[in-house]
Design a protein around this motif. Structure first.
Motif, PDB file in Angstrom:
ATOM      1  N   PHE A 246      57.082  43.458 -32.446  1.00 62.60           N
ATOM      2  CA  PHE A 246      56.704  44.540 -33.357  1.00 62.60           C
ATOM      3  C   PHE A 246      56.950  44.066 -34.787  1.00 62.60           C
ATOM      4  O   PHE A 246      58.049  43.572 -35.097  1.00 62.60           O
ATOM      5  CB  PHE A 246      57.543  45.799 -33.092  1.00 62.60           C
ATOM      6  N   ASP A 247      55.962  44.268 -35.665  1.00 66.64           N
ATOM      7  CA  ASP A 247      56.081  43.725 -37.023  1.00 66.64           C
ATOM      8  C   ASP A 247      54.950  44.276 -37.867  1.00 66.64           C
ATOM      9  O   ASP A 247      53.902  44.678 -37.343  1.00 66.64           O
ATOM     10  CB  ASP A 247      55.965  42.180 -36.954  1.00 66.64           C
ATOM     11  N   ALA A 248      55.149  44.283 -39.198  1.00 67.04           N
ATOM     12  CA  ALA A 248      54.023  44.534 -40.103  1.00 67.04           C
ATOM     13  C   ALA A 248      53.181  43.281 -40.281  1.00 67.04           C
ATOM     14  O   ALA A 248      52.006  43.359 -40.633  1.00 67.04           O
ATOM     15  CB  ALA A 248      54.532  45.001 -41.458  1.00 67.04           C
ATOM     16  N   HIS A 249      53.800  42.119 -40.074  1.00 67.87           N
ATOM     17  CA  HIS A 249      53.167  40.836 -40.416  1.00 67.87           C
ATOM     18  C   HIS A 249      52.877  40.023 -39.154  1.00 67.87           C
ATOM     19  O   HIS A 249      53.657  40.064 -38.194  1.00 67.87           O
ATOM     20  CB  HIS A 249      54.095  40.036 -41.338  1.00 67.87           C
ATOM     21  N   THR A 250      51.780  39.265 -39.214  1.00 69.71           N
ATOM     22  CA  THR A 250      51.408  38.455 -38.051  1.00 69.71           C
ATOM     23  C   THR A 250      52.445  37.381 -37.736  1.00 69.71           C
ATOM     24  O   THR A 250      52.644  37.030 -36.580  1.00 69.71           O
ATOM     25  CB  THR A 250      50.072  37.729 -38.300  1.00 69.71           C
TER      26      THR A 250
ATOM     27  N   VAL B 198      61.908  42.731 -32.818  1.00 68.26           N
ATOM     28  CA  VAL B 198      61.448  43.799 -33.706  1.00 68.26           C
ATOM     29  C   VAL B 198      61.791  43.440 -35.149  1.00 68.26           C
ATOM     30  O   VAL B 198      62.965  43.357 -35.517  1.00 68.26           O
ATOM     31  CB  VAL B 198      62.076  45.153 -33.335  1.00 68.26           C
ATOM     32  N   ASP B 199      60.735  43.202 -35.936  1.00 68.39           N
ATOM     33  CA  ASP B 199      60.901  43.105 -37.383  1.00 68.39           C
ATOM     34  C   ASP B 199      60.866  44.536 -37.901  1.00 68.39           C
ATOM     35  O   ASP B 199      59.868  45.249 -37.730  1.00 68.39           O
ATOM     36  CB  ASP B 199      59.768  42.272 -37.984  1.00 68.39           C
ATOM     37  N   ILE B 200      61.946  44.920 -38.558  1.00 64.25           N
ATOM     38  CA  ILE B 200      62.104  46.332 -38.902  1.00 64.25           C
ATOM     39  C   ILE B 200      61.072  46.800 -39.927  1.00 64.25           C
ATOM     40  O   ILE B 200      60.869  48.000 -40.100  1.00 64.25           O
ATOM     41  CB  ILE B 200      63.561  46.596 -39.360  1.00 64.25           C
ATOM     42  N   ASP B 201      60.356  45.841 -40.552  1.00 65.10           N
ATOM     43  CA  ASP B 201      59.314  46.261 -41.494  1.00 65.10           C
ATOM     44  C   ASP B 201      58.066  46.793 -40.794  1.00 65.10           C
ATOM     45  O   ASP B 201      57.100  47.186 -41.454  1.00 65.10           O
ATOM     46  CB  ASP B 201      58.998  45.169 -42.521  1.00 65.10           C
ATOM     47  N   VAL B 202      58.074  46.829 -39.472  1.00 65.24           N
ATOM     48  CA  VAL B 202      57.004  47.547 -38.764  1.00 65.24           C
ATOM     49  C   VAL B 202      57.048  49.034 -39.129  1.00 65.24           C
ATOM     50  O   VAL B 202      56.031  49.717 -39.137  1.00 65.24           O
ATOM     51  CB  VAL B 202      57.105  47.341 -37.225  1.00 65.24           C
TER      52      VAL B 202
HETATM   53 MN   LIG Z   1      57.511  41.313 -41.116  1.00 59.77          MN
END
Ligand SMILES: [Mn+2]
Length: 283
Positions: A130-134, A210-214
């Motif tokens: 899970f992330d905002a970034h690829t 999990v990247d919390i920026d998701v």
């Molecule tokens: Mn990220």
């Protein structure tokens, strides 16, 4: 005399008796925009003191699990390769001792040596991301070892069909094409995650990163590369609950940067996520 020593709340088991090890990885050496994730593990422990150990969402308490808080890894400064080797060495020890591992970063690059330690024991594993970034760059500013390339690094070892990405909303065009063509790629939201994850086989070993920026920056501004258009806490919670009763063997939560949120709410949110995610280890 024996005064209070602050573990994450409810993580009171001795190492030998524990089934789960919780460890901090205070490393942010390749942060490309705003550093500071190295302060996350300590901040998360402190914020945990205000949490309930009981999760009403899952009707379970973290006190019912046997969790050892190992503290934070002691890491060298400056040399990424040495840092990663050290993280891999520590993590391999935990895995070899039969522990399930919950790591708190630090930046996302720490997932690479953690993954390698898990993969050694579980080569048929799946990676759920899970992330905002690829995080699919081949390199970033000439550097292969970067938090922007961590999933691409892992994909050198782990086959395409074994990687799932959710919530992605930022990256280069070639990264999006790569994700669509090669991975189980679910961009922009996490609405499909619960169903997709709950349909996975129950026995296959799973690593959840999990990247919390998701989470949306309005929910969680305290991160190095905030990305508008994200999900709510509750949406993320519903999504990860798709992994309930699966064979989750390792989890990490990365990229909280406490000092970018003066309110402290980002850190409290991260602590609460630790509680909910670590309950995925219960059967
Ligand atoms: Mn990220």
């Amino acid at each position: 005399m024996n005064f209070e020593k602050y573990n994450f709340i409810g993580f009171e088991a001795d190492y030998d008796e524990s089934e789960i090890v919780f460890v901090g990885i205070p490393y942010d050496g390749t942060a490309s925009y705003r550093p500071g994730t190295r302060f996350a593990p300590l901040a998360i422990r402190e914020a945990s003191l205000g949490l309930e150990t009981y999760s009403p969402y899952q009707d379970e308490s973290i006190e019912d699990l046997s969790i050892h808080d190992a503290g934070d890894m002691i890491l060298p400064f400056g040399n990424s390769e040495r840092v990663l080797a050290k993280i891999n060495e520590y993590a391999s020890k935990f895995i070899d001792d039969g522990k399930k591992l919950f790591s708190v970063g630090g930046e996302h690059l720490v997932t690479y040596p953690l993954f390698e330690a898990v993969y050694k024991k579980y080569p048929d594993m799946l990676l759920i991301h899970f992330d905002a970034h690829t995080d699919l760059r081949e390199q970033y500013l000439g550097e292969e070892l970067s938090h922007a390339s961590v999933i691409r690094l892992i994909n050198r070892t782990l086959p395409n069909k074994s990687i799932y990405q959710f919530g992605i909303r930022s990256g280069e065009k070639v990264e999006f094409e790569y994700g669509k063509n090669n991975l189980n790629f679910y961009p922009f939201h996490v609405n499909d995650a619960n169903k997709v994850l709950s349909e996975l086989p129950n026995d296959v070993p799973i690593y959840l990163t999990v990247d919390i920026d998701v989470l949306d920056p309005s929910v969680l501004p305290g991160t190095g590369t905030p990305e508008p258009g994200g999900v709510t806490f509750l949406e993320l919670l519903v999504a990860i609950k798709g992994l309930k009763n699966k064979n989750v063997v390792a989890i990490d939560l990365v990229e909280l940067s406490p000092h970018y949120d003066q309110s402290g709410v980002s850190t409290i949110t991260a602590s609460k996520l630790v509680r909910e995610m670590i309950l995925l280890f219960s059967k």
